[in-house]
Motif scaffolding. Structure first.
Motif, PDB file in Angstrom:
ATOM      1  N   TYR A   1       0.694  -1.228  -0.013  1.00 25.96           N
ATOM      2  CA  TYR A   1      -0.124  -0.251   0.065  1.00 25.96           C
ATOM      3  C   TYR A   1       0.940   1.288  -0.265  1.00 25.96           C
ATOM      4  O   TYR A   1       1.863   1.291   0.764  1.00 25.96           O
ATOM      5  CB  TYR A   1      -0.965   0.011   1.035  1.00 25.96           C
ATOM      6  CG  TYR A   1      -1.767  -1.177   1.053  1.00 25.96           C
ATOM      7  CD1 TYR A   1      -3.072  -1.010   0.370  1.00 25.96           C
ATOM      8  CD2 TYR A   1      -1.747  -2.079   2.300  1.00 25.96           C
ATOM      9  CE1 TYR A   1      -3.973  -1.984   0.373  1.00 25.96           C
ATOM     10  CE2 TYR A   1      -2.642  -3.185   2.272  1.00 25.96           C
ATOM     11  CZ  TYR A   1      -3.739  -3.214   1.359  1.00 25.96           C
ATOM     12  OH  TYR A   1      -4.740  -4.209   1.330  1.00 25.96           O
TER      13      TYR A   1
ATOM     14  N   ALA B   1      -1.216   8.007   0.728  1.00 21.83           N
ATOM     15  CA  ALA B   1      -2.343   8.512  -0.062  1.00 21.83           C
ATOM     16  C   ALA B   1      -1.868   9.858  -0.993  1.00 21.83           C
ATOM     17  O   ALA B   1      -2.456   9.866  -2.053  1.00 21.83           O
ATOM     18  CB  ALA B   1      -3.335   9.201   0.981  1.00 21.83           C
ATOM     19  N   THR B   2      -0.793  10.567  -0.588  1.00 19.78           N
ATOM     20  CA  THR B   2      -0.572  11.606  -1.430  1.00 19.78           C
ATOM     21  C   THR B   2       0.890  11.542  -1.829  1.00 19.78           C
ATOM     22  O   THR B   2       1.300  12.245  -2.825  1.00 19.78           O
ATOM     23  CB  THR B   2      -0.660  13.105  -0.747  1.00 19.78           C
ATOM     24  OG1 THR B   2      -0.073  13.003   0.515  1.00 19.78           O
ATOM     25  CG2 THR B   2      -2.213  13.151  -0.461  1.00 19.78           C
TER      26      THR B   2
ATOM     27  N   CYS C   1      -3.529   4.487 -10.148  1.00 18.89           N
ATOM     28  CA  CYS C   1      -3.578   4.186  -8.796  1.00 18.89           C
ATOM     29  C   CYS C   1      -5.209   4.335  -8.200  1.00 18.89           C
ATOM     30  O   CYS C   1      -5.892   5.376  -8.801  1.00 18.89           O
ATOM     31  CB  CYS C   1      -2.737   4.877  -7.740  1.00 18.89           C
ATOM     32  SG  CYS C   1      -0.996   4.596  -8.196  1.00 18.89           S
ATOM     33  N   SER C   2      -5.730   3.531  -7.153  1.00 18.90           N
ATOM     34  CA  SER C   2      -6.964   4.038  -6.661  1.00 18.90           C
ATOM     35  C   SER C   2      -6.692   3.989  -5.035  1.00 18.90           C
ATOM     36  O   SER C   2      -5.701   3.279  -4.700  1.00 18.90           O
ATOM     37  CB  SER C   2      -7.842   2.901  -7.204  1.00 18.90           C
ATOM     38  OG  SER C   2      -7.394   1.611  -6.648  1.00 18.90           O
ATOM     39  N   GLN C   3      -7.555   4.820  -4.563  1.00 17.40           N
ATOM     40  CA  GLN C   3      -7.354   4.995  -3.285  1.00 17.40           C
ATOM     41  C   GLN C   3      -8.424   4.037  -2.424  1.00 17.40           C
ATOM     42  O   GLN C   3      -9.496   3.835  -2.806  1.00 17.40           O
ATOM     43  CB  GLN C   3      -7.887   6.620  -2.842  1.00 17.40           C
ATOM     44  CG  GLN C   3      -7.166   6.892  -1.097  1.00 17.40           C
ATOM     45  CD  GLN C   3      -7.530   8.427  -1.175  1.00 17.40           C
ATOM     46  OE1 GLN C   3      -8.316   9.108  -1.747  1.00 17.40           O
ATOM     47  NE2 GLN C   3      -6.517   9.067  -0.494  1.00 17.40           N
TER      48      GLN C   3
ATOM     49  N   SER D   1      -9.453   2.680   1.943  1.00 23.32           N
ATOM     50  CA  SER D   1      -9.343   2.815   3.215  1.00 23.32           C
ATOM     51  C   SER D   1      -9.205   1.435   3.933  1.00 23.32           C
ATOM     52  O   SER D   1      -9.909   0.554   3.778  1.00 23.32           O
ATOM     53  CB  SER D   1     -10.544   3.287   3.766  1.00 23.32           C
ATOM     54  OG  SER D   1     -11.042   4.781   3.392  1.00 23.32           O
TER      55      SER D   1
ATOM     56  N   ALA E   1      -6.228   6.388   4.724  1.00 22.33           N
ATOM     57  CA  ALA E   1      -6.212   6.415   3.391  1.00 22.33           C
ATOM     58  C   ALA E   1      -5.046   5.921   2.675  1.00 22.33           C
ATOM     59  O   ALA E   1      -3.977   6.561   2.863  1.00 22.33           O
ATOM     60  CB  ALA E   1      -6.446   7.730   3.028  1.00 22.33           C
TER      61      ALA E   1
ATOM     62  N   ARG F   1      -2.990   3.931  -1.141  1.00 23.84           N
ATOM     63  CA  ARG F   1      -3.297   3.748  -2.517  1.00 23.84           C
ATOM     64  C   ARG F   1      -2.964   2.311  -2.907  1.00 23.84           C
ATOM     65  O   ARG F   1      -1.792   1.911  -2.341  1.00 23.84           O
ATOM     66  CB  ARG F   1      -2.868   4.664  -3.319  1.00 23.84           C
ATOM     67  CG  ARG F   1      -3.398   5.922  -3.322  1.00 23.84           C
ATOM     68  CD  ARG F   1      -2.846   6.985  -4.557  1.00 23.84           C
ATOM     69  NE  ARG F   1      -1.459   7.520  -4.121  1.00 23.84           N
ATOM     70  CZ  ARG F   1      -0.907   8.340  -4.784  1.00 23.84           C
ATOM     71  NH1 ARG F   1      -1.363   8.678  -6.009  1.00 23.84           N
ATOM     72  NH2 ARG F   1       0.319   8.752  -4.407  1.00 23.84           N
TER      73      ARG F   1
END
Length: 527
Positions: free
Chosen positions: A438, A441-442, A467-469, A471, A481, A483
């Protein structure tokens, strides 16, 4: 009272009087004198007309079909109280067919066709034919009958409508070579006159050969030079040289250095081999040479991991390329939401060998026949490095590995040092993919506190790029969060690196992440 008895007797006589065709036969026979009357329902050898019992109130024809081929035909009388349908004791109206799903073969269907008139069970199977009058001389190994077309298929060396003609032996052309040796022929070093090669057990090939042997003494001086020219039966690489010891063991500090060259055109062996590729000589070409005309897998790429793991063969003089060709059938099914396995696929043929010209790298797909949902795909490619035709033509080689299941290991070889790319298992796998995570997130880094892993492999559809986010839980409070990222590509070794994050940033440690559900999806649909 007498009238009632007569009516009853007539009724019994009527039931007992039903006549049905009766026979049983296995597979359709193509043999000379073979009997297929049970398939056609024709009264004759193997088929009799039987008077049924009172309880047998109808006739029936029964066929067992396995993956489109009739395995057996059965005809006879039937009793509705003991017949194939145990849900009723009445005479069935039919037709009734029952199917069974198998692994290989895939489908087995049994059909029953009932009828109630005398000799009514004459339903005929269709689509199978016998060849000629002697079964294509199969008894002597000359051919066999294709009962789908009704034509003979002849084995190598035989031809004709019934494989009755033996092929005429082709007399090989006589090769002319320069033939001499410098020990007895003083002008052998410069000889150019070629003579016809002998036809005997010593010469059974098609090459002209020249050898030069230098005898070198302990001081490094050349004390003797011998040149031979003649007809050879083994092809050698140009200017192939070897050190050997003298036959006389007393010369312990002497060596023999022999260089040999072969060629295959008339009078071509006029040069003197010196260990260097010069003049009209060209570097030898080695290619993988194999033939699998029926798709048995004997020439498959997935048997090889590198170019040296498949046997390479010295190609004939004049070879400039190695070639590879594969043909396969594949279903046109791409509805991934319903896909529970890769598409139906059948390898038809694979050929690898030596070529004197390049072929266009391409795969051509054509519809097999309208309504079949099948395509025939022919792929071809040529290359010019040794043993380069070990792979599937016009398909990439991909890195194939995955992070071990369970707890993330301290060292993940697939993530940190993935193996070299290798051919995919089948020629319809035309893409490489890389899925990992993983990630933060940013930022283009792995998310702290999360498991990380990767899967790299081959695919027949686009796994996606980007990429997809999502949780996910973490050991870090509040950090949920993350990706997961995928890459799909079509060039050699393209899934070695890492997916792009934030547009153009390439990670320096690993690809991108697959959540467990994505890993499950990839494993389910690609393997």
């Amino acid at each position: 009272m007498l009238q009632i008895l007569l009516i009853a007797a007539l009724a019994v006589s009527s039931c007992q009087g039903l006549v049905c065709k009766t026979c049983i036969q296995g597979q359709f026979s193509t043999l000379v004198g073979g009997n297929n009357n049970c398939y056609t329902g024709t009264t004759g050898t193997g088929v009799i007309e039987t008077t049924c019992t009172a309880a047998q109130t109808y006739c029936v024809s029964n066929f067992v079909i396995q993956d489109g081929l009739v395995l057996s035909a059965t005809r006879g009388c039937a009793d509705p109280t003991t017949d194939y349908d145990d849900t009723t004791t009445s005479t069935p109206t039919g037709p009734d067919c029952v199917t069974s799903s198998l692994v290989n073969p895939v489908d087995s269907t049994t059909c029953y066709y009932p009828c109630t008139a005398d000799n009514c069970n004459t339903l005929t199977t269709s689509g199978l034919s016998r060849c000629g009058t002697n079964d294509c001389n199969s008894a002597t190994g000359q051919g066999y009958c294709n009962f789908f077309t009704g034509s003979c298929v002849c084995n190598t060396g035989f031809s004709g409508t019934e494989c009755q003609t033996t092929a005429t032996a082709v007399t090989p052309a006589i090769l002319f070579c320069v033939q001499c040796n410098s020990i007895t022929d003083s002008d052998c070093a410069t000889a150019t006159t070629a003579n016809s090669c002998p036809s005997n057990v010593l010469f059974s090939g098609g090459y002209c050969q020249t050898s030069r042997t230098l005898t070198i003494d302990a001081a490094g001086s050349i004390v003797r030079t011998v040149i031979t020219r003649g007809c050879g039966n083994v092809q050698r690489t140009p200017d192939q040289c070897t050190f050997t010891s003298l036959l006389d063991s007393r010369f312990t500090n002497h060596h023999e250095y022999t260089c040999i060259s072969t060629c295959n055109t008339a009078g071509c062996n006029t040069g003197t081999p010196d260990g260097l590729i010069t003049g009209t000589e060209s570097k030898a070409m080695y290619c993988v040479v194999c033939s699998d005309p029926t798709g048995t897998g004997s020439c498959n790429s997935n048997a090889a991991t590198t170019a040296t793991s498949m046997t390479r063969t010295l190609c004939p003089v004049g070879t400039t390329h190695c070639f590879m060709n594969s043909t396969y059938l594949i279903a046109n099914r791409e509805d991934l939401s319903y896909m529970d396995a890769p598409p139906a696929y059948q390898l038809e043929s694979v050929y690898r060998g030596c070529a004197t010209a390049a072929v266009t790298k391409a795969c051509t797909s054509t519809i097999l026949s309208t309504g079949t949902g099948l395509n025939r795909v022919v792929c071809q490619e040529s290359c010019q490095t040794e043993g380069c035709n070990y792979r599937w033509p016009a398909r990439p080689i991909c890195t194939q590995c995955s992070t071990p299941a369970g707890t993330t290991p301290q060292y993940d070889s697939c993530l940190e040092h993935p193996p070299m790319a290798t051919p995919c298992s089948s020629p319809f796998l035309d893409r490489c993919f890389n899925a990992a995570g993983y990630f933060h997130a940013t930022r283009p880094v792995f998310a702290s506190g999360y498991d990380r892993g990767v899967i790299r492999g081959c695919s027949w559809y686009d796994v996606g790029n980007g990429c997809s986010q999502t949780s996910r839980g973490s050991t870090i409070a509040g950090a949920t969060a993350v990706r997961q990222c995928n890459v799909t590509c079509t060039t050699d070794s393209c899934n070695q690196g890492l997916p792009l994050l934030s547009g153009s940033v390439r990670l320096q440690s690993v690809s991108a992440l697959l959540v467990p559900s994505m890993l499950g999806f990839i494993y389910q649909y690609l393997y």
